[in-house]
Design a protein around this motif. Sequence first.
Motif, PDB file in Angstrom:
ATOM      1  N   UNK A   1      -1.390  -6.839  -5.380  1.00 54.00           N
ATOM      2  CA  UNK A   1      -2.193  -7.309  -4.252  1.00 54.00           C
ATOM      3  C   UNK A   1      -1.482  -8.458  -3.553  1.00 54.00           C
ATOM      4  N   UNK A   2      -1.449  -8.389  -2.240  1.00 55.04           N
ATOM      5  CA  UNK A   2      -0.824  -9.424  -1.426  1.00 55.04           C
ATOM      6  C   UNK A   2      -1.887 -10.064  -0.533  1.00 55.04           C
TER       7      UNK A   2
ATOM      8  N   UNK B   1      -7.688 -11.452   4.921  1.00 56.85           N
ATOM      9  CA  UNK B   1      -7.095 -10.119   4.829  1.00 56.85           C
ATOM     10  C   UNK B   1      -6.231 -10.010   3.572  1.00 56.85           C
ATOM     11  N   UNK B   2      -6.054  -8.801   3.064  1.00 55.01           N
ATOM     12  CA  UNK B   2      -5.171  -8.584   1.926  1.00 55.01           C
ATOM     13  C   UNK B   2      -4.689  -7.140   1.907  1.00 55.01           C
TER      14      UNK B   2
ATOM     15  N   UNK C   1       2.405   3.674  -1.214  1.00 52.90           N
ATOM     16  CA  UNK C   1       1.004   3.577  -0.788  1.00 52.90           C
ATOM     17  C   UNK C   1       0.665   2.131  -0.451  1.00 52.90           C
ATOM     18  N   UNK C   2       0.059   1.925   0.711  1.00 44.40           N
ATOM     19  CA  UNK C   2      -0.403   0.610   1.120  1.00 44.40           C
ATOM     20  C   UNK C   2      -1.836   0.732   1.635  1.00 44.40           C
ATOM     21  N   UNK C   3      -2.686  -0.208   1.233  1.00 49.51           N
ATOM     22  CA  UNK C   3      -4.041  -0.292   1.768  1.00 49.51           C
ATOM     23  C   UNK C   3      -4.199  -1.662   2.408  1.00 49.51           C
ATOM     24  N   UNK C   4      -4.426  -1.690   3.707  1.00 51.28           N
ATOM     25  CA  UNK C   4      -4.613  -2.937   4.441  1.00 51.28           C
ATOM     26  C   UNK C   4      -6.115  -3.143   4.655  1.00 51.28           C
TER      27      UNK C   4
END
Length: 226
Positions: A164-165, A171-172, A183-186
């Motif tokens: 997790x960023x 937002x993360x 895979x990225x989830x914004x």
Amino acid sequence: MFAARSVLMFALLPLFAGCQLLPSQSADNKVSTAGMIRMQGILSGDSGKLYFSPCNEQRRYAVTDKGNTGILQEAASVVDKNGMAFADVRGNFVASKAQGSDGQADVFQLYRAERPSGACEDPNFKRLTIHAGGNGPKWSLNASGKGLVLERQGMEPFAVPYMEEQMPEGRFNLITDANDQHVELYVAPQRCVDPVNGSVQHLTAELRVNGQVQRGCAYFGAMRND
């Protein structure tokens, strides 16, 4: 559906008018929800008041929208044929002997509002940090402390660890690389409406798999207290 929505709206007309007069909170004076109780339950209207009954309980709390969440308007948009809606909220629940209720629910945050069918019996909620999903084609992502599971229409479920960023303004991102899949989830804190079932959620989501973008909505599970 129209009849049920009308029943709720007419039952709450005095309260609805009052809600419209509430000032909106700015970022500078927003109340911290730390230490408040998060609870899921059923909303209903009665004699000009909005009531919240926790899942699988008989208690009934008179609702006050202290956080200007728009809970009354959101509930009215998703009521079932009985004029009821499911809500996932955070606030202060105070017991009292007020006539017609078991106390007062001062709501400061609304995580989601949807039709009540099966929402109180969701087996995944207690172990999740976040749920996200969208349509066209249909997809869903469930993340927990053990990893994430991505399901996409016509494809096998994809279960992997993730990182997790954190980003500014709440937002993360969730990011993972495994099995030749990037895979990225914004996720961003913004009201989101599912166009298929009408549910209102407190987060927007953008899923990217190997550069392919799909959008949807999201909400925090029980394992996350933001």
